[in-house]
Scaffold this motif. Structure first.
Motif, PDB file in Angstrom:
ATOM      1  N   ILE A 180     -19.123  39.203 -35.338  1.00 33.07           N
ATOM      2  CA  ILE A 180     -18.133  39.666 -34.358  1.00 33.07           C
ATOM      3  C   ILE A 180     -17.296  38.493 -33.869  1.00 33.07           C
ATOM      4  O   ILE A 180     -17.814  37.389 -33.644  1.00 33.07           O
ATOM      5  CB  ILE A 180     -18.832  40.334 -33.161  1.00 33.07           C
ATOM      6  CG1 ILE A 180     -19.444  41.669 -33.564  1.00 33.07           C
ATOM      7  CG2 ILE A 180     -17.867  40.550 -31.999  1.00 33.07           C
ATOM      8  CD1 ILE A 180     -20.277  42.303 -32.471  1.00 33.07           C
ATOM      9  N   PHE A 181     -16.011  38.767 -33.669  1.00 33.77           N
ATOM     10  CA  PHE A 181     -15.093  37.807 -33.058  1.00 33.77           C
ATOM     11  C   PHE A 181     -14.216  38.545 -32.067  1.00 33.77           C
ATOM     12  O   PHE A 181     -13.754  39.655 -32.334  1.00 33.77           O
ATOM     13  CB  PHE A 181     -14.199  37.151 -34.114  1.00 33.77           C
ATOM     14  CG  PHE A 181     -13.052  36.358 -33.534  1.00 33.77           C
ATOM     15  CD1 PHE A 181     -13.160  34.997 -33.321  1.00 33.77           C
ATOM     16  CD2 PHE A 181     -11.848  36.984 -33.204  1.00 33.77           C
ATOM     17  CE1 PHE A 181     -12.102  34.263 -32.777  1.00 33.77           C
ATOM     18  CE2 PHE A 181     -10.788  36.269 -32.669  1.00 33.77           C
ATOM     19  CZ  PHE A 181     -10.914  34.912 -32.449  1.00 33.77           C
ATOM     20  N   PHE A 182     -13.988  37.934 -30.884  1.00 26.75           N
ATOM     21  CA  PHE A 182     -12.933  38.412 -30.003  1.00 26.75           C
ATOM     22  C   PHE A 182     -12.430  37.248 -29.152  1.00 26.75           C
ATOM     23  O   PHE A 182     -13.088  36.192 -29.050  1.00 26.75           O
ATOM     24  CB  PHE A 182     -13.385  39.587 -29.119  1.00 26.75           C
ATOM     25  CG  PHE A 182     -14.426  39.289 -28.095  1.00 26.75           C
ATOM     26  CD1 PHE A 182     -14.107  38.694 -26.875  1.00 26.75           C
ATOM     27  CD2 PHE A 182     -15.760  39.615 -28.316  1.00 26.75           C
ATOM     28  CE1 PHE A 182     -15.072  38.444 -25.918  1.00 26.75           C
ATOM     29  CE2 PHE A 182     -16.738  39.358 -27.367  1.00 26.75           C
ATOM     30  CZ  PHE A 182     -16.392  38.767 -26.161  1.00 26.75           C
ATOM     31  N   ALA A 183     -11.273  37.414 -28.565  1.00 25.40           N
ATOM     32  CA  ALA A 183     -10.658  36.376 -27.737  1.00 25.40           C
ATOM     33  C   ALA A 183     -10.256  36.974 -26.394  1.00 25.40           C
ATOM     34  O   ALA A 183      -9.777  38.116 -26.338  1.00 25.40           O
ATOM     35  CB  ALA A 183      -9.440  35.786 -28.443  1.00 25.40           C
ATOM     36  N   VAL A 184     -10.449  36.220 -25.329  1.00 23.73           N
ATOM     37  CA  VAL A 184     -10.057  36.683 -23.996  1.00 23.73           C
ATOM     38  C   VAL A 184      -8.653  36.178 -23.681  1.00 23.73           C
ATOM     39  O   VAL A 184      -8.180  35.196 -24.266  1.00 23.73           O
ATOM     40  CB  VAL A 184     -11.054  36.205 -22.928  1.00 23.73           C
ATOM     41  CG1 VAL A 184     -12.447  36.747 -23.212  1.00 23.73           C
ATOM     42  CG2 VAL A 184     -11.085  34.688 -22.828  1.00 23.73           C
ATOM     43  N   PRO A 185      -7.947  36.829 -22.746  1.00 24.36           N
ATOM     44  CA  PRO A 185      -6.594  36.395 -22.396  1.00 24.36           C
ATOM     45  C   PRO A 185      -6.607  35.002 -21.764  1.00 24.36           C
ATOM     46  O   PRO A 185      -7.631  34.550 -21.240  1.00 24.36           O
ATOM     47  CB  PRO A 185      -6.127  37.452 -21.381  1.00 24.36           C
ATOM     48  CG  PRO A 185      -7.001  38.638 -21.625  1.00 24.36           C
ATOM     49  CD  PRO A 185      -8.321  38.073 -22.046  1.00 24.36           C
ATOM     50  N   PRO A 186      -5.476  34.299 -21.784  1.00 28.83           N
ATOM     51  CA  PRO A 186      -5.396  32.996 -21.123  1.00 28.83           C
ATOM     52  C   PRO A 186      -5.786  33.105 -19.652  1.00 28.83           C
ATOM     53  O   PRO A 186      -5.437  34.059 -18.966  1.00 28.83           O
ATOM     54  CB  PRO A 186      -3.913  32.615 -21.273  1.00 28.83           C
ATOM     55  CG  PRO A 186      -3.452  33.369 -22.478  1.00 28.83           C
ATOM     56  CD  PRO A 186      -4.213  34.670 -22.464  1.00 28.83           C
ATOM     57  N   GLY A 187      -6.536  32.121 -19.181  1.00 29.39           N
ATOM     58  CA  GLY A 187      -6.947  32.100 -17.782  1.00 29.39           C
ATOM     59  C   GLY A 187      -8.242  32.828 -17.495  1.00 29.39           C
ATOM     60  O   GLY A 187      -8.733  32.791 -16.364  1.00 29.39           O
ATOM     61  N   TYR A 188      -8.823  33.487 -18.504  1.00 31.77           N
ATOM     62  CA  TYR A 188     -10.092  34.193 -18.318  1.00 31.77           C
ATOM     63  C   TYR A 188     -11.246  33.313 -18.790  1.00 31.77           C
ATOM     64  O   TYR A 188     -11.109  32.525 -19.730  1.00 31.77           O
ATOM     65  CB  TYR A 188     -10.105  35.519 -19.078  1.00 31.77           C
ATOM     66  CG  TYR A 188      -9.346  36.623 -18.391  1.00 31.77           C
ATOM     67  CD1 TYR A 188     -10.002  37.694 -17.806  1.00 31.77           C
ATOM     68  CD2 TYR A 188      -7.956  36.584 -18.309  1.00 31.77           C
ATOM     69  CE1 TYR A 188      -9.308  38.703 -17.161  1.00 31.77           C
ATOM     70  CE2 TYR A 188      -7.243  37.588 -17.665  1.00 31.77           C
ATOM     71  CZ  TYR A 188      -7.935  38.651 -17.100  1.00 31.77           C
ATOM     72  OH  TYR A 188      -7.230  39.651 -16.460  1.00 31.77           O
ATOM     73  N   LEU A 189     -12.398  33.462 -18.129  1.00 34.58           N
ATOM     74  CA  LEU A 189     -13.581  32.692 -18.454  1.00 34.58           C
ATOM     75  C   LEU A 189     -14.709  33.625 -18.853  1.00 34.58           C
ATOM     76  O   LEU A 189     -14.738  34.801 -18.474  1.00 34.58           O
ATOM     77  CB  LEU A 189     -14.010  31.836 -17.259  1.00 34.58           C
ATOM     78  CG  LEU A 189     -12.989  30.803 -16.763  1.00 34.58           C
ATOM     79  CD1 LEU A 189     -13.507  30.118 -15.502  1.00 34.58           C
ATOM     80  CD2 LEU A 189     -12.677  29.788 -17.838  1.00 34.58           C
ATOM     81  N   MET A 190     -15.665  33.085 -19.621  1.00 37.18           N
ATOM     82  CA  MET A 190     -16.781  33.886 -20.116  1.00 37.18           C
ATOM     83  C   MET A 190     -18.120  33.304 -19.701  1.00 37.18           C
ATOM     84  O   MET A 190     -18.261  32.095 -19.528  1.00 37.18           O
ATOM     85  CB  MET A 190     -16.729  33.963 -21.650  1.00 37.18           C
ATOM     86  CG  MET A 190     -15.596  34.810 -22.196  1.00 37.18           C
ATOM     87  SD  MET A 190     -15.589  34.855 -24.020  1.00 37.18           S
ATOM     88  CE  MET A 190     -14.684  33.341 -24.384  1.00 37.18           C
ATOM     89  N   GLN A 191     -19.099  34.185 -19.539  1.00 34.93           N
ATOM     90  CA  GLN A 191     -20.506  33.811 -19.392  1.00 34.93           C
ATOM     91  C   GLN A 191     -21.256  34.465 -20.533  1.00 34.93           C
ATOM     92  O   GLN A 191     -21.151  35.677 -20.745  1.00 34.93           O
ATOM     93  CB  GLN A 191     -21.092  34.315 -18.075  1.00 34.93           C
ATOM     94  CG  GLN A 191     -20.479  33.736 -16.832  1.00 34.93           C
ATOM     95  CD  GLN A 191     -21.058  34.365 -15.574  1.00 34.93           C
ATOM     96  OE1 GLN A 191     -22.125  34.963 -15.613  1.00 34.93           O
ATOM     97  NE2 GLN A 191     -20.335  34.251 -14.476  1.00 34.93           N
ATOM     98  N   ASN A 192     -22.016  33.675 -21.285  1.00 32.24           N
ATOM     99  CA  ASN A 192     -22.742  34.196 -22.433  1.00 32.24           C
ATOM    100  C   ASN A 192     -24.182  34.458 -22.047  1.00 32.24           C
ATOM    101  O   ASN A 192     -24.945  33.523 -21.793  1.00 32.24           O
ATOM    102  CB  ASN A 192     -22.675  33.202 -23.586  1.00 32.24           C
ATOM    103  CG  ASN A 192     -23.238  33.766 -24.876  1.00 32.24           C
ATOM    104  OD1 ASN A 192     -23.526  34.961 -24.965  1.00 32.24           O
ATOM    105  ND2 ASN A 192     -23.383  32.919 -25.875  1.00 32.24           N
ATOM    106  N   GLY A 193     -24.546  35.726 -21.956  1.00 32.85           N
ATOM    107  CA  GLY A 193     -25.917  36.091 -21.646  1.00 32.85           C
ATOM    108  C   GLY A 193     -26.680  36.442 -22.908  1.00 32.85           C
ATOM    109  O   GLY A 193     -26.150  36.422 -24.013  1.00 32.85           O
TER     110      GLY A 193
END
Length: 488
Positions: free
Chosen positions: A295-308
């Motif tokens: 799987i691959f996806f990208a978030v919009p500019p300025g968004y942050l992720m937490q990987n659980g």
């Protein structure tokens, strides 16, 4: 680094007077807390990446038991676990279960620092910091939301109804230590490690390393695409805590003396994963890639992720989202309905919109935008589901202001795609490589080998407690972060 807001903490924490070692000799832990810790242990492991096993885990357990033997609690009452987590943290529960992440270990320089981190947590347990806080009995609700999403967003908050609906805002955020409790645990930790024969300077050493990492994280935040989970930032590091630990170490009369066991410690972190474990997916800037799930996806500019362990949480100015998956019964409409009902628990009315069908990069998909009326105004709750396989669906749940729907997340929901076997094979973990300095090695030269695209020198200096003008000596050991091979 994934996060540098650690602050050696514990899930339960209310200060009570500390008994002397003689008064607490052989004191058993509260049987109720022990039973609760045993019940919660598997849930914590599932939430925080699982437990490391093998020589490193045995090594940490041995150091922890050595330190804990001076805590005045019944020998063998403590259990020490290394979590396979990319978050820098350590914590304990009142039943004597102490947890430390591999990411935090990567910041350390020797065994005395590890001993202090474990001793600090042992101190919270030994000092009965949980005794006056019976709200710990609600631990199941705490554990139930540790990996949840969404919380208060957009203009300072979407309202309590949405927070309840999404089962959000980890309750760990409300369990903050007082300054006195942190200081007390530091004092106890120093007492234990000194009695165990360690250099008491390990306390100031690890706190200084955390301070460096925090400062670096503040500089790179946003470029990494990562956001600090609430469970890792509930106990902020006070500015004078390092100096206080150093002063107390001097007062022992043993500063600079005792065990550091640096070579043994470095041998045990050699090859240890740093940042994300590919088995849980990799965050790289604005992209998330999972080599096993393809799987691959990208978030919009300025968004942050937490990987659980089981989900990725996304947050930005336009709202919050979570990516996860589930079993598929053959009907995407039913799947989306079940997800929405699961969010509300059937207690908060949703104005369900029609489910729409579409194709995203050759993947059959469906989405629904529903509306919840809250005290802060209308909120859109959207689910975008992808028919990934015959019995598997992946989906985003999104919260945004009423009327915005999926709008803030359109680039994200349209970016999801399958990756090729070659792309999956190219994803490798970052690992610690302990390097013995050779003649001609320089700080700048070794920093260029760091497995990052930016801030290579800053990361190398922070990791090793060096300055840009530091002179390396042949035979000196330093830590590098390089690309390694995945575990079998």
């Amino acid at each position: 680094m994934r996060s540098a807001f650690l602050v050696l903490g514990s899930i339960a924490m209310v200060a009570v007077p500390t008994a002397s070692s003689s008064q607490m000799a052989g004191r058993p832990l509260n049987p109720r807390y022990v039973q609760e810790a045993q019940q919660d242990h598997p849930k914590l492991l599932a939430e925080f990446g699982g437990a490391e096993t093998g020589p490193r885990a045995n090594y940490v357990d041995g150091v922890g038991r050595r330190v804990a033997s001076f805590s005045g609690v019944t020998p063998g009452a403590y259990r020490f676990t290394v979590l396979n987590s990319a978050v820098e943290n350590a914590f304990a529960v009142p039943g004597g279960y102490v947890y430390i992440t591999r990411q935090l270990m990567g910041l350390m320089d020797d065994e005395s620092q590890l001993a202090f981190a474990l001793g600090h947590e042992v101190g919270h347990v030994a000092a009965n910091h949980a005794q006056a806080r019976e709200s710990y009995a609600s631990r199941s609700s705490v554990l139930g939301v540790l990996g949840a999403i969404l919380g208060s967003v957009v203009g300072g908050g979407l309202g309590s109804a949405v927070a309840q609906m999404a089962q959000t805002r980890s309750q760990l955020a409300t369990l903050s230590f007082s300054r006195d409790q942190e200081y007390q645990a530091d004092t106890l930790g120093l007492r234990y490690i000194t009695a165990a024969g360690y250099d008491p300077g390990g306390g100031a050493g690890v706190l200084t390393a955390i301070t460096r990492a925090t400062a670096l994280e503040a500089r790179v935040q946003g470029r990494t695409g990562r956001q600090t989970p609430e469970w890792a930032s509930t106990h902020p590091l006070s500015e004078n805590r390092v100096q206080r630990a150093l002063n107390e170490a001097r007062q022992t009369g043993h500063l600079g003396q005792g065990m550091r066991n640096r070579d043994q410690f470095l041998a045990n972190v050699q090859g240890m994963y740093v940042d994300d474990d590919p088995a849980q997916g990799i965050i790289d800037g604005r992209t998330f890639t999972h080599p096993d799930l393809k799987i691959f996806f990208a978030v919009p500019p300025g968004y942050l992720m937490q990987n659980g362990t089981t989900a990725v949480t996304i947050s930005g100015s336009g709202g919050k989202a979570q990516f996860s998956g589930g079993r598929y019964s053959g009907n995407l409409d039913n799947y989306i309905y079940r997800v929405l009902q699961g969010l509300t628990g059937g207690e908060i009315p949703l104005q369900m919109g029609p489910t729409q069908r579409t194709m995203i990069n050759g993947i059959p998909a469906a989405y629904n935008v529903s509306r919840a009326n809250t005290s802060s105004g209308p909120v859109d709750v959207s689910v975008f589901a992808y028919q990934w396989g015959p019995d598997t669906v992946y989906h985003f749940v999104m919260l945004s202001r009423g009327g915005q729907g999926i709008g803030p997340f359109v680039p994200m929901v349209q970016s999801i795609r399958r990756i090729s076997p070659a792309e999956a094979a190219a994803i490798r973990p970052r690992i610690i490589d302990v390097w013995t300095v050779r003649p001609g090695d320089t700080v700048q030269g070794l920093a260029s080998r760091m497995a990052y695209r930016d801030f290579q020198l800053d990361r190398f200096l922070s990791l090793n407690g060096l300055q840009a003008n530091s002179r390396l000596v042949p035979g000196q050991k330093v830590k590098l972060i390089v690309y390694g091979s995945r575990r079998a």
